[in-house]
Scaffold this active site. Structure first.
Site, PDB file in Angstrom:
ATOM      1  N   LYS A  93      -0.506  -0.044   8.933  1.00 48.13           N
ATOM      2  CA  LYS A  93      -0.709  -1.247   9.734  1.00 48.13           C
ATOM      3  C   LYS A  93      -0.862  -2.531   8.873  1.00 48.13           C
ATOM      4  O   LYS A  93      -1.458  -2.690   7.695  1.00 48.13           O
ATOM      5  CB  LYS A  93      -1.759  -1.369  10.640  1.00 48.13           C
ATOM      6  CG  LYS A  93      -1.964  -2.308  11.821  1.00 48.13           C
ATOM      7  CD  LYS A  93      -1.021  -2.301  12.905  1.00 48.13           C
ATOM      8  CE  LYS A  93      -1.232  -3.427  13.684  1.00 48.13           C
ATOM      9  NZ  LYS A  93       0.140  -4.409  13.130  1.00 48.13           N
ATOM     10  N   GLN A 114      -5.012  -5.295   2.762  1.00 48.97           N
ATOM     11  CA  GLN A 114      -4.951  -4.969   4.225  1.00 48.97           C
ATOM     12  C   GLN A 114      -5.627  -3.781   4.238  1.00 48.97           C
ATOM     13  O   GLN A 114      -6.214  -3.560   5.383  1.00 48.97           O
ATOM     14  CB  GLN A 114      -3.374  -4.900   4.683  1.00 48.97           C
ATOM     15  CG  GLN A 114      -3.308  -4.773   6.062  1.00 48.97           C
ATOM     16  CD  GLN A 114      -3.317  -6.327   6.616  1.00 48.97           C
ATOM     17  OE1 GLN A 114      -2.719  -7.021   6.074  1.00 48.97           O
ATOM     18  NE2 GLN A 114      -4.050  -6.317   7.839  1.00 48.97           N
ATOM     19  N   LYS A 117      -9.376  -4.313   4.810  1.00 49.60           N
ATOM     20  CA  LYS A 117      -9.492  -5.537   5.924  1.00 49.60           C
ATOM     21  C   LYS A 117      -9.545  -4.486   7.076  1.00 49.60           C
ATOM     22  O   LYS A 117     -10.326  -4.606   8.247  1.00 49.60           O
ATOM     23  CB  LYS A 117      -8.449  -6.440   6.061  1.00 49.60           C
ATOM     24  CG  LYS A 117      -8.486  -7.354   7.065  1.00 49.60           C
ATOM     25  CD  LYS A 117      -7.058  -8.097   7.516  1.00 49.60           C
ATOM     26  CE  LYS A 117      -6.382  -8.945   6.135  1.00 49.60           C
ATOM     27  NZ  LYS A 117      -5.740  -9.731   6.298  1.00 49.60           N
ATOM     28  N   LYS A 129       2.177  -3.739   4.235  1.00 48.23           N
ATOM     29  CA  LYS A 129       2.765  -5.149   4.250  1.00 48.23           C
ATOM     30  C   LYS A 129       4.121  -5.109   4.047  1.00 48.23           C
ATOM     31  O   LYS A 129       4.611  -4.239   2.991  1.00 48.23           O
ATOM     32  CB  LYS A 129       2.075  -6.059   3.253  1.00 48.23           C
ATOM     33  CG  LYS A 129       2.090  -7.417   3.715  1.00 48.23           C
ATOM     34  CD  LYS A 129       0.785  -7.635   4.625  1.00 48.23           C
ATOM     35  CE  LYS A 129       0.989  -9.190   5.173  1.00 48.23           C
ATOM     36  NZ  LYS A 129      -0.300  -9.536   5.939  1.00 48.23           N
ATOM     37  N   ASP A 169       3.331 -12.363  10.077  1.00 50.86           N
ATOM     38  CA  ASP A 169       2.452 -13.168   9.067  1.00 50.86           C
ATOM     39  C   ASP A 169       3.274 -14.480   8.729  1.00 50.86           C
ATOM     40  O   ASP A 169       3.837 -14.844   9.581  1.00 50.86           O
ATOM     41  CB  ASP A 169       2.498 -12.189   7.622  1.00 50.86           C
ATOM     42  CG  ASP A 169       1.415 -12.542   6.661  1.00 50.86           C
ATOM     43  OD1 ASP A 169       0.273 -12.344   6.905  1.00 50.86           O
ATOM     44  OD2 ASP A 169       1.757 -13.488   5.622  1.00 50.86           O
ATOM     45  N   THR A 212      -6.497 -14.347  14.893  1.00 49.78           N
ATOM     46  CA  THR A 212      -6.774 -14.768  13.243  1.00 49.78           C
ATOM     47  C   THR A 212      -7.842 -16.010  13.383  1.00 49.78           C
ATOM     48  O   THR A 212      -8.881 -15.954  12.980  1.00 49.78           O
ATOM     49  CB  THR A 212      -5.815 -14.788  12.559  1.00 49.78           C
ATOM     50  OG1 THR A 212      -4.982 -13.789  12.804  1.00 49.78           O
ATOM     51  CG2 THR A 212      -6.252 -14.577  11.064  1.00 49.78           C
ATOM     52  N   ASN A 244       0.043 -20.624  12.377  1.00 49.16           N
ATOM     53  CA  ASN A 244      -0.554 -19.797  13.159  1.00 49.16           C
ATOM     54  C   ASN A 244      -2.049 -19.567  12.894  1.00 49.16           C
ATOM     55  O   ASN A 244      -3.090 -19.907  13.952  1.00 49.16           O
ATOM     56  CB  ASN A 244      -0.017 -18.368  13.283  1.00 49.16           C
ATOM     57  CG  ASN A 244      -0.861 -17.516  14.259  1.00 49.16           C
ATOM     58  OD1 ASN A 244      -1.722 -16.805  13.933  1.00 49.16           O
ATOM     59  ND2 ASN A 244      -0.634 -17.610  15.559  1.00 49.16           N
TER      60      ASN A 244
HETATM   61  P1  NDP Z   1       2.555 -19.629   9.447  1.00 47.23           P
HETATM   62  O1  NDP Z   1       3.862 -19.293   8.579  1.00 47.23           O
HETATM   63  O2  NDP Z   1       2.198 -19.656  10.698  1.00 47.23           O
HETATM   64  O3  NDP Z   1       1.759 -20.858   8.581  1.00 47.23           O
HETATM   65  C1  NDP Z   1       1.710 -21.123   7.328  1.00 47.23           C
HETATM   66  C2  NDP Z   1       1.097 -22.502   7.095  1.00 47.23           C
HETATM   67  O4  NDP Z   1       0.828 -22.668   5.537  1.00 47.23           O
HETATM   68  C3  NDP Z   1       2.370 -23.687   7.226  1.00 47.23           C
HETATM   69  O5  NDP Z   1       1.622 -24.732   7.731  1.00 47.23           O
HETATM   70  C4  NDP Z   1       2.818 -23.932   5.711  1.00 47.23           C
HETATM   71  O6  NDP Z   1       3.555 -24.996   5.737  1.00 47.23           O
HETATM   72  C5  NDP Z   1       1.619 -23.616   4.883  1.00 47.23           C
HETATM   73  N1  NDP Z   1       1.953 -23.482   3.636  1.00 47.23           N
HETATM   74  C6  NDP Z   1       2.759 -22.655   3.191  1.00 47.23           C
HETATM   75  N2  NDP Z   1       2.712 -22.597   1.784  1.00 47.23           N
HETATM   76  C7  NDP Z   1       1.743 -23.621   1.374  1.00 47.23           C
HETATM   77  C8  NDP Z   1       1.216 -24.131   0.260  1.00 47.23           C
HETATM   78  N3  NDP Z   1       1.685 -23.785  -0.994  1.00 47.23           N
HETATM   79  N4  NDP Z   1       0.212 -25.086   0.284  1.00 47.23           N
HETATM   80  C9  NDP Z   1      -0.038 -25.527   1.625  1.00 47.23           C
HETATM   81  N5  NDP Z   1       0.347 -25.141   2.675  1.00 47.23           N
HETATM   82  C10 NDP Z   1       1.323 -24.176   2.694  1.00 47.23           C
HETATM   83  O7  NDP Z   1       1.594 -18.425   8.558  1.00 47.23           O
HETATM   84  P2  NDP Z   1       0.007 -17.836   9.348  1.00 47.23           P
HETATM   85  O8  NDP Z   1      -0.601 -18.943   9.826  1.00 47.23           O
HETATM   86  O9  NDP Z   1       0.393 -16.854  10.035  1.00 47.23           O
HETATM   87  O10 NDP Z   1      -0.520 -17.380   7.817  1.00 47.23           O
HETATM   88  C11 NDP Z   1      -1.439 -18.264   7.222  1.00 47.23           C
HETATM   89  C12 NDP Z   1      -2.006 -17.328   6.088  1.00 47.23           C
HETATM   90  O11 NDP Z   1      -2.978 -16.555   6.953  1.00 47.23           O
HETATM   91  C13 NDP Z   1      -1.319 -16.578   5.171  1.00 47.23           C
HETATM   92  O12 NDP Z   1      -1.928 -16.124   3.886  1.00 47.23           O
HETATM   93  C14 NDP Z   1      -1.167 -15.056   6.004  1.00 47.23           C
HETATM   94  O13 NDP Z   1      -1.095 -13.911   5.233  1.00 47.23           O
HETATM   95  C15 NDP Z   1      -2.804 -15.217   6.623  1.00 47.23           C
HETATM   96  N6  NDP Z   1      -2.794 -14.569   7.699  1.00 47.23           N
HETATM   97  C16 NDP Z   1      -2.194 -14.476   8.542  1.00 47.23           C
HETATM   98  C17 NDP Z   1      -2.475 -13.586   9.999  1.00 47.23           C
HETATM   99  C18 NDP Z   1      -1.710 -13.672  11.157  1.00 47.23           C
HETATM  100  O14 NDP Z   1      -2.068 -12.920  12.175  1.00 47.23           O
HETATM  101  N7  NDP Z   1      -0.809 -14.486  11.061  1.00 47.23           N
HETATM  102  C19 NDP Z   1      -3.662 -12.803   9.995  1.00 47.23           C
HETATM  103  C20 NDP Z   1      -4.302 -12.747   8.736  1.00 47.23           C
HETATM  104  C21 NDP Z   1      -4.118 -13.634   7.478  1.00 47.23           C
HETATM  105  P3  NDP Z   1       5.050 -25.023   5.637  1.00 47.23           P
HETATM  106  O15 NDP Z   1       5.556 -24.970   7.019  1.00 47.23           O
HETATM  107  O16 NDP Z   1       5.419 -26.270   4.891  1.00 47.23           O
HETATM  108  O17 NDP Z   1       5.674 -23.899   4.886  1.00 47.23           O
HETATM  109  O1  2IT Z   2      -2.755 -10.288   6.909  1.00 49.87           O
HETATM  110  C1  2IT Z   2      -2.879  -9.828   8.214  1.00 49.87           C
HETATM  111  O2  2IT Z   2      -3.953  -9.289   8.508  1.00 49.87           O
HETATM  112  C2  2IT Z   2      -1.885 -10.063   9.219  1.00 49.87           C
HETATM  113  N1  2IT Z   2      -0.832 -10.874   8.788  1.00 49.87           N
HETATM  114  C3  2IT Z   2      -1.948  -9.446  10.480  1.00 49.87           C
HETATM  115  C4  2IT Z   2      -1.451  -7.940  10.486  1.00 49.87           C
HETATM  116  C5  2IT Z   2      -1.255  -7.157  11.624  1.00 49.87           C
HETATM  117  O3  2IT Z   2      -1.013  -6.160  11.669  1.00 49.87           O
HETATM  118  O4  2IT Z   2      -1.686  -7.911  12.872  1.00 49.87           O
END
Ligand code: NDP
Ligand code: 2IT
Length: 450
Positions: A93, A114, A117, A129, A169, A212, A244
């Protein structure tokens, strides 16, 4: 190398030799091995059965070609990945990331983390992943759809509701999951819940988009209450990213009485001393897919600064890095500490460099590691799987309550594990140990298979 145990040093050296160009993967492995020193000492069977050697090698890594046709009629070729890291406690997952920076090292570090976690959530989920170096930014809906269809045309043979259940992600949200799921359904003639983060009209769970960010704040609130007898109320918060995770962390922090003064994207950050207009940011990013630089056009009291790392120079009580790996380095950590930060909780995966974590720990700052504090997303993915299997859906209140309970439990499990091994207050070690123990026990019970 900071490892003391000779055995762990040997294991790490081998991992290093095998994966010498994979900096992110090695960084994630070393951090876990450092945490496991006292566990290895007290449980010789772990060494006897090669548990660490096995856990640091993915069960399977699939790399594939993803050809698709862009709007100009030109053939584009991207690289697709799925790293199935560990299935000892349940089906693989973990999310799919679409970003130009994606490579095997990033896939492996994310897949490795992961596993721990998912174990911490208490739900039966292994770790994986996947993703691609396809960069959705600037691509039309049609291009994203054709890419997703091509990606799934290979991925479908490796996944299944009891085998491997991908999700979103970075760069993969509701739109992408919809296209991926549609193609899976067409190829397999099956409506099994093989992806999570689906839309509500075809098997998705309420609260998954928020999970998240909300979970991050539930964890942080519990940490603040238990370790400092305080809460979000009245605190100034800085959140990096505006995707997100960042958006829903901001909503919950604001609901808890905090003022969120800054957010960013990969190009720069905005500072709004009155508190950000999060409804505006949500609409800007989720609906219009715009840039954070546009914010001051309608919010004249706010400033925009190019250079996203500058966000850490803004004074705050609580910092929530929610963008990407290694976005918060040692100098940024020092700036935060100098400006009086009280707590740092990771929403992104591995956003703080090892040097930054050391700065926080030395300064006695509360520090919540990603594996624990961002587990809310995958936890609600697990709840989506439950609902799909039962062919039923829970209300938003039911899902939110379960998410809250899971995050509170993760905090206490990590905190207790740290105390048990004499590392009181060290949630990095506690989360790694608590996550590891369940997987190790499952692997020991099942014999030498993978
Ligand atoms: P999104 O694609 O929705 O958003 C990513 C954000 O990070 C965007 O605003 C992006 O900007 C910004 N970003 C990317 N690279 C950089 C950088 N080098 N410096 C500053 N900002 C940056 O992704 P998520 O919100 O889903 O994911 C964000 C983080 O959270 C990741 O590390 C992901 O692995 C982690 N995560 C996500 C989960 C989920 O359910 N979605 C769960 C757990 C963890 P831009 O638009 O300019 O690219
Ligand atoms: O990093 C993470 O935990 C995620 N991107 C979510 C993974 C998931 O299966 O919901």
């Amino acid at each position: 190398m900071s490892l003391k145990s000779e055995y762990l040093q040997q294991v790490y050296k081998k991992v290093e030799m095998r994966n010498e160009h994979e900096a992110e993967f090695l960084q994630a492995v070393l951090e876990v091995l450092e945490s496991l020193e006292p566990v290895i000492e007290s449980r010789p069977e772990l060494k006897q059965y090669g548990i660490i050697e096995r856990m640091t090698e993915p069960e399977r890594a699939i790399i594939f070609r993803v050809p698709w046709i862009d709007d100009e009629g030109k053939v584009q070729v991207n690289r697709g990945f799925r790293v199935q890291f560990n299935s000892a406690i349940g089906p693989y997952k973990g999310g799919l990331r679409f970003h130009k920076s994606v490579n095997l090292s990033i896939m492996k570090f994310l897949g490795f983390e992961q596993c721990f976690k998912n174990s911490l959530t208490g739900l039966p989920m292994g770790g994986a992943k996947g993703g691609s170096d396809f960069h959705p930014q600037g691509r039309s809906d049609g291009e994203v759809m054709r890419f997703c269809q091509s990606f799934m045309t290979e991925l479908y043979r490796h996944i299944g509701p009891d085998t491997d259940v991908p999700a979103g992600d970075m760069g993969v949200g509701g739109r992408e999951i919809g296209y991926l799921y549609g193609q899976y359904r067409r190829i397999t003639n099956s409506t099994a819940g093989v992806l999570t983060g689906k839309g509500l009209s075809y098997g998705g769970s309420l609260i998954r988009p928020e999970a998240t960010g909300y979970g991050l704040c539930y964890f942080t609130q519990e940490m603040l209450q238990n370790m400092r007898d305080t809460s979000f109320d009245g605190k100034t918060v800085v959140i990096s990213g505006s995707g997100n995770v960042a958006i829903y962390a901001a909503y919950k922090a604001i609901e808890f009485g905090a003022k969120v003064v800054a957010m960013s994207d990969s190009a720069g950050y905005i500072y709004d001393k009155d508190g950000v207009d999060i409804d505006f940011i949500r609409e800007l990013k989720e609906v219009r897919r715009g840039r954070i630089a546009e914010y001051p056009e309608t919010h004249p009291n706010a400033t925009y600064t190019q250079d996203s790392t500058g966000i850490w120079n803004i004074p705050c009580d609580i910092a929530l890095p929610c963008a990407t790996q290694n976005e918060l380095g040692e100098a940024s950590a020092e700036a935060l500490v100098k400006n009086g930060v009280m707590a740092v909780a990771e929403g992104a995966n591995m956003p703080s460099t090892p040097g930054a974590v050391a700065v926080f720990q030395k300064a006695g700052i509360l520090f919540a590691p990603a594996k624990a504090s961002n587990a809310g997303g995958v936890a609600v993915s697990g709840l989506e799987m439950c609902q799909n299997s039962a062919r039923y859906s829970w209300t938003a209140e039911e899902v939110d309550r379960k998410l809250y309970e899971i995050m509170v439990n993760i905090f206490h499990n990590a905190d207790n594990a740290a105390k048990l091994y004499g590392m009181d207050g060290n949630l990095v070690a506690g989360a790694n140990i608590a996550g590891f123990t369940k997987i190790a026990d499952a692997m020991l019970a099942q014999g030498v298979t993978y």
